[in-house]
Scaffold this motif. Structure first.
Motif, PDB file in Angstrom:
ATOM      1  N   MET A 411      -0.738 -25.257   2.731  1.00 47.86           N
ATOM      2  CA  MET A 411      -0.893 -23.907   2.857  1.00 47.86           C
ATOM      3  C   MET A 411       0.209 -23.046   2.097  1.00 47.86           C
ATOM      4  O   MET A 411      -0.081 -22.075   1.502  1.00 47.86           O
ATOM      5  CB  MET A 411      -1.497 -23.180   4.088  1.00 47.86           C
ATOM      6  CG  MET A 411      -2.885 -23.872   4.510  1.00 47.86           C
ATOM      7  SD  MET A 411      -3.415 -23.150   6.056  1.00 47.86           S
ATOM      8  CE  MET A 411      -3.483 -21.424   5.710  1.00 47.86           C
ATOM      9  N   GLU A 412       1.270 -23.564   2.786  1.00 43.82           N
ATOM     10  CA  GLU A 412       2.374 -22.612   2.305  1.00 43.82           C
ATOM     11  C   GLU A 412       2.620 -22.893   0.869  1.00 43.82           C
ATOM     12  O   GLU A 412       3.045 -21.851   0.230  1.00 43.82           O
ATOM     13  CB  GLU A 412       3.723 -23.353   3.333  1.00 43.82           C
ATOM     14  CG  GLU A 412       3.681 -22.840   4.663  1.00 43.82           C
ATOM     15  CD  GLU A 412       4.892 -23.501   5.463  1.00 43.82           C
ATOM     16  OE1 GLU A 412       5.600 -24.297   4.686  1.00 43.82           O
ATOM     17  OE2 GLU A 412       5.042 -22.970   6.612  1.00 43.82           O
ATOM     18  N   GLU A 413       2.418 -23.996   0.452  1.00 41.68           N
ATOM     19  CA  GLU A 413       2.367 -24.362  -0.972  1.00 41.68           C
ATOM     20  C   GLU A 413       1.378 -23.495  -1.796  1.00 41.68           C
ATOM     21  O   GLU A 413       1.883 -22.793  -2.839  1.00 41.68           O
ATOM     22  CB  GLU A 413       2.493 -25.696  -1.325  1.00 41.68           C
ATOM     23  CG  GLU A 413       3.466 -26.694  -0.856  1.00 41.68           C
ATOM     24  CD  GLU A 413       3.321 -28.267  -1.190  1.00 41.68           C
ATOM     25  OE1 GLU A 413       2.110 -28.460  -1.539  1.00 41.68           O
ATOM     26  OE2 GLU A 413       4.149 -28.951  -0.760  1.00 41.68           O
ATOM     27  N   LEU A 415       0.234 -20.601  -0.803  1.00 43.22           N
ATOM     28  CA  LEU A 415       0.609 -19.180  -0.812  1.00 43.22           C
ATOM     29  C   LEU A 415       1.949 -18.940  -1.574  1.00 43.22           C
ATOM     30  O   LEU A 415       1.848 -17.876  -2.151  1.00 43.22           O
ATOM     31  CB  LEU A 415       1.264 -19.113   0.874  1.00 43.22           C
ATOM     32  CG  LEU A 415       1.603 -17.734   1.104  1.00 43.22           C
ATOM     33  CD1 LEU A 415       0.403 -16.897   1.142  1.00 43.22           C
ATOM     34  CD2 LEU A 415       2.081 -17.437   2.479  1.00 43.22           C
ATOM     35  N   VAL A 416       2.550 -19.938  -1.797  1.00 47.54           N
ATOM     36  CA  VAL A 416       3.725 -19.800  -2.822  1.00 47.54           C
ATOM     37  C   VAL A 416       3.227 -19.673  -4.188  1.00 47.54           C
ATOM     38  O   VAL A 416       3.498 -18.735  -4.852  1.00 47.54           O
ATOM     39  CB  VAL A 416       4.638 -21.133  -2.629  1.00 47.54           C
ATOM     40  CG1 VAL A 416       5.499 -20.855  -3.819  1.00 47.54           C
ATOM     41  CG2 VAL A 416       5.425 -20.860  -1.345  1.00 47.54           C
ATOM     42  N   GLN A 417       2.099 -20.543  -4.422  1.00 46.60           N
ATOM     43  CA  GLN A 417       1.606 -20.284  -5.637  1.00 46.60           C
ATOM     44  C   GLN A 417       0.659 -19.091  -5.962  1.00 46.60           C
ATOM     45  O   GLN A 417       0.779 -18.265  -6.937  1.00 46.60           O
ATOM     46  CB  GLN A 417       0.488 -21.458  -5.827  1.00 46.60           C
ATOM     47  CG  GLN A 417       1.280 -22.825  -6.055  1.00 46.60           C
ATOM     48  CD  GLN A 417       0.345 -24.028  -5.961  1.00 46.60           C
ATOM     49  OE1 GLN A 417      -1.003 -23.705  -5.975  1.00 46.60           O
ATOM     50  NE2 GLN A 417       0.799 -25.103  -6.435  1.00 46.60           N
ATOM     51  N   ILE A 418       0.055 -18.569  -4.578  1.00 48.98           N
ATOM     52  CA  ILE A 418      -0.603 -17.234  -4.702  1.00 48.98           C
ATOM     53  C   ILE A 418       0.391 -16.026  -4.826  1.00 48.98           C
ATOM     54  O   ILE A 418      -0.018 -14.993  -5.626  1.00 48.98           O
ATOM     55  CB  ILE A 418      -1.403 -17.137  -3.383  1.00 48.98           C
ATOM     56  CG1 ILE A 418      -2.535 -18.044  -3.250  1.00 48.98           C
ATOM     57  CG2 ILE A 418      -1.872 -15.740  -2.981  1.00 48.98           C
ATOM     58  CD1 ILE A 418      -3.291 -18.151  -1.908  1.00 48.98           C
ATOM     59  N   LYS A 419       1.438 -16.476  -4.257  1.00 54.47           N
ATOM     60  CA  LYS A 419       2.571 -15.291  -4.260  1.00 54.47           C
ATOM     61  C   LYS A 419       3.115 -15.347  -5.740  1.00 54.47           C
ATOM     62  O   LYS A 419       3.357 -13.986  -6.107  1.00 54.47           O
ATOM     63  CB  LYS A 419       3.712 -15.456  -3.381  1.00 54.47           C
ATOM     64  CG  LYS A 419       3.358 -15.170  -1.771  1.00 54.47           C
ATOM     65  CD  LYS A 419       4.504 -15.598  -1.146  1.00 54.47           C
ATOM     66  CE  LYS A 419       4.397 -15.011   0.424  1.00 54.47           C
ATOM     67  NZ  LYS A 419       5.531 -15.396   1.308  1.00 54.47           N
ATOM     68  N   VAL A 420       3.173 -16.488  -6.366  1.00 52.45           N
ATOM     69  CA  VAL A 420       3.615 -16.302  -7.828  1.00 52.45           C
ATOM     70  C   VAL A 420       2.558 -15.677  -8.540  1.00 52.45           C
ATOM     71  O   VAL A 420       2.887 -14.968  -9.603  1.00 52.45           O
ATOM     72  CB  VAL A 420       3.896 -17.863  -8.232  1.00 52.45           C
ATOM     73  CG1 VAL A 420       4.407 -17.770  -9.748  1.00 52.45           C
ATOM     74  CG2 VAL A 420       5.376 -18.484  -7.460  1.00 52.45           C
ATOM     75  N   LEU A 421       1.307 -16.224  -8.293  1.00 54.84           N
ATOM     76  CA  LEU A 421       0.448 -15.615  -9.187  1.00 54.84           C
ATOM     77  C   LEU A 421       0.086 -14.101  -8.927  1.00 54.84           C
ATOM     78  O   LEU A 421       0.120 -13.358  -9.724  1.00 54.84           O
ATOM     79  CB  LEU A 421      -1.019 -16.085  -8.706  1.00 54.84           C
ATOM     80  CG  LEU A 421      -1.341 -17.779  -8.964  1.00 54.84           C
ATOM     81  CD1 LEU A 421      -2.466 -18.284  -8.829  1.00 54.84           C
ATOM     82  CD2 LEU A 421      -1.146 -17.776 -10.595  1.00 54.84           C
ATOM     83  N   TYR A 422       0.379 -13.622  -7.689  1.00 55.30           N
ATOM     84  CA  TYR A 422       0.369 -12.206  -7.448  1.00 55.30           C
ATOM     85  C   TYR A 422       1.489 -11.473  -7.861  1.00 55.30           C
ATOM     86  O   TYR A 422       1.180 -10.548  -8.566  1.00 55.30           O
ATOM     87  CB  TYR A 422       0.373 -12.083  -5.704  1.00 55.30           C
ATOM     88  CG  TYR A 422       0.501 -10.637  -5.396  1.00 55.30           C
ATOM     89  CD1 TYR A 422      -0.737  -9.909  -5.316  1.00 55.30           C
ATOM     90  CD2 TYR A 422       1.726  -9.931  -5.052  1.00 55.30           C
ATOM     91  CE1 TYR A 422      -0.759  -8.739  -5.048  1.00 55.30           C
ATOM     92  CE2 TYR A 422       1.762  -8.466  -4.632  1.00 55.30           C
ATOM     93  CZ  TYR A 422       0.522  -8.129  -4.488  1.00 55.30           C
ATOM     94  OH  TYR A 422       0.389  -6.665  -3.957  1.00 55.30           O
TER      95      TYR A 422
END
Length: 444
Positions: A411-413, A415-422
């Motif tokens: 999930m953290e990974e 989330l990191v991808q999501i944050k990058v995407l965000y």
């Protein structure tokens, strides 16, 4: 003497005129005539000469000083009470307030004050009576003093009665020697000399004898002393011995003290009693002196025994006091012991109760220990089971936790991808916004 026509008046006249010389030079004749009887007319004078009272003026002075002096009311009452009982049938003494009773009172009243230690004793009036029939009361007082102090009659009336006890001791001894059968009979009947002889010696027989015989005895007593009375006592008993041996206790005392003991002498020659007394060979100055010595030795021995007895009694009293103190202490100790015994019994009961409690507690402890052991066993079993379940659950949880951690990492990974995407989307949005703004400005 019955017939005074035969009186040797020359001798008596010479005696009165020069008593000391005649009495010494013709002592045997004087003794013989005295035993026959002093003539009535000069009896009082001769008595005063014999006693030495006539030459002692101090006694007359003492009488005159004391006769009108107030005395102890108790003594006065005793003297007055006895006046009417002294020679009540004698003409000179029978009338209350008469010369006889007044003379008795004067002499006894004065003597009671003169000799305070003796005071007044019953029996003295019977001695004074014959004196008053032969002389005035003052002279009678003087003769009484001499009779009491010089002749030793006072020792019959002192509280201790020492001389009377001595004469009774002497009488008992000569009585056994002179009249052994009668003395043994009296002893068997319980008749003691104090029951009859005391009265004779204290009144010089005046209480029992007719007055004329009393005068005859006084004659000899003044000439020879009181020892003569012991001869008279033995002589009288000897004369009545046959009759007395036939009597028992009470008749004996009645015969001696109130009966016809002296009846023979009343009707016999007036000198018969003195003649009988002179025949008593057991009574001699040497024998009486020996008895006196023995009496004194025995009295001293008795005194030593009494002193020893007093000492022992004193020691016994001290021991009794000490014993009483010890008994009190013992009683106190006993009480304390009783208290301690009670306390001990209480402590023993308490100990017993505590032992019972200990026993019960031990039983309870044992039960508790057993129960605790059982509970501990069950608890350990339950704990092991719980631990096994917990270990299994812990393993499951650990596995779940690992799974969760793995999921979290994913999930953290993500989330990191999501944050990058965000972030990329934000950048694109900002670019789009800028383009939009540029377009809007451009459209204006």
């Amino acid at each position: 003497m019955e017939d005074e026509t035969d009186v040797d008046w020359d001798f008596w006249g010479n005696l009165i005129n020069d008593y000391e010389r005649v009495a010494k030079a013709e002592s045997r004749k004087l003794a013989r005539l005295v035993h026959v009887g002093i003539p009535r007319a000069i009896r009082g004078t001769v008595w005063q000469l014999m006693t030495g009272a006539r030459n002692d003026a101090s006694l007359g002075d003492a009488f005159r000083a004391l006769v009108d002096k107030d005395a102890d009311p108790k003594i006065e009452k005793l003297i007055r009470h006895d006046l009417a009982r002294t020679f009540p049938k004698h003409a000179y003494f029978k009338d209350a307030g008469g010369a006889g009773q007044e003379g008795l009172y004067n002499v006894l009243h004065a003597y009671a004050q003169y000799d305070a230690e003796v005071g007044y004793c019953q029996g003295l009036s019977f001695i004074v009576g014959p004196l008053l029939l032969n002389m005035p009361d003052e002279e009678a007082f003087c003769v009484l003093v001499k009779l009491m102090f010089t002749y030793g009659l006072r020792g019959h009336f002192l509280p201790s009665m020492d001389d009377l006890q001595l004469r009774l001791f002497q009488f008992d001894s000569v009585f056994v020697e002179a009249l052994p059968l009668l003395s043994r009979h009296f002893a068997q009947q319980g008749v003691d000399s104090t029951m009859f002889v005391s009265q004779w010696l204290m009144t010089l027989f005046a209480y029992r004898l007719p007055m004329d015989l009393t005068m005859r005895l006084f004659d000899v007593v003044f000439a020879e002393g009181l020892d003569f009375l012991l001869r008279v006592s033995i002589a009288v008993l000897q004369r009545s011995q046959t009759r007395l041996l036939s009597l028992q206790f009470e008749p004996i005392l009645q015969y001696l003290n109130e009966g016809p003991l002296f009846a023979f002498y009343v009707h016999a020659s007036k000198a018969q009693l003195v003649r009988d007394a002179n025949k008593i060979t057991a009574v001699t100055p040497k024998a009486l002196q020996k008895l006196r010595k023995r009496y004194i030795e025995e009295a001293e021995r008795r005194l030593e025994e009494e002193e020893e007895g007093a000492r022992l009694r004193h020691e016994n009293e001290d021991l009794a006091k000490e014993n009483s103190h010890l008994q009190q202490m013992l009683q106190q100790v006993s009480l304390e012991h009783s208290d301690l015994a009670g306390q001990l019994a209480g402590l023993q009961r308490e100990v017993q109760e505590r032992r019972s409690q200990e026993t019960r507690l031990e039983e309870m402890v044992q039960k508790l220990e057993t129960r605790l052991a059982d509970e501990r066993g069950r608890a350990e079993t339950a704990l092991r089971e719980d631990m096994e379940r917990l270990a299994e659950k812990n393993l499951q949880l650990t596995m779940k936790n690992q799974q969760l951690e793995d999921s979290m990492q994913d999930m953290e990974e993500a989330l990191v991808q999501i944050k990058v995407l965000y972030a990329e989307s934000e950048n694109q949005r900002e670019l789009l916004a800028k383009r939009f703004e540029d377009l809007r400005r451009a459209l204006k």
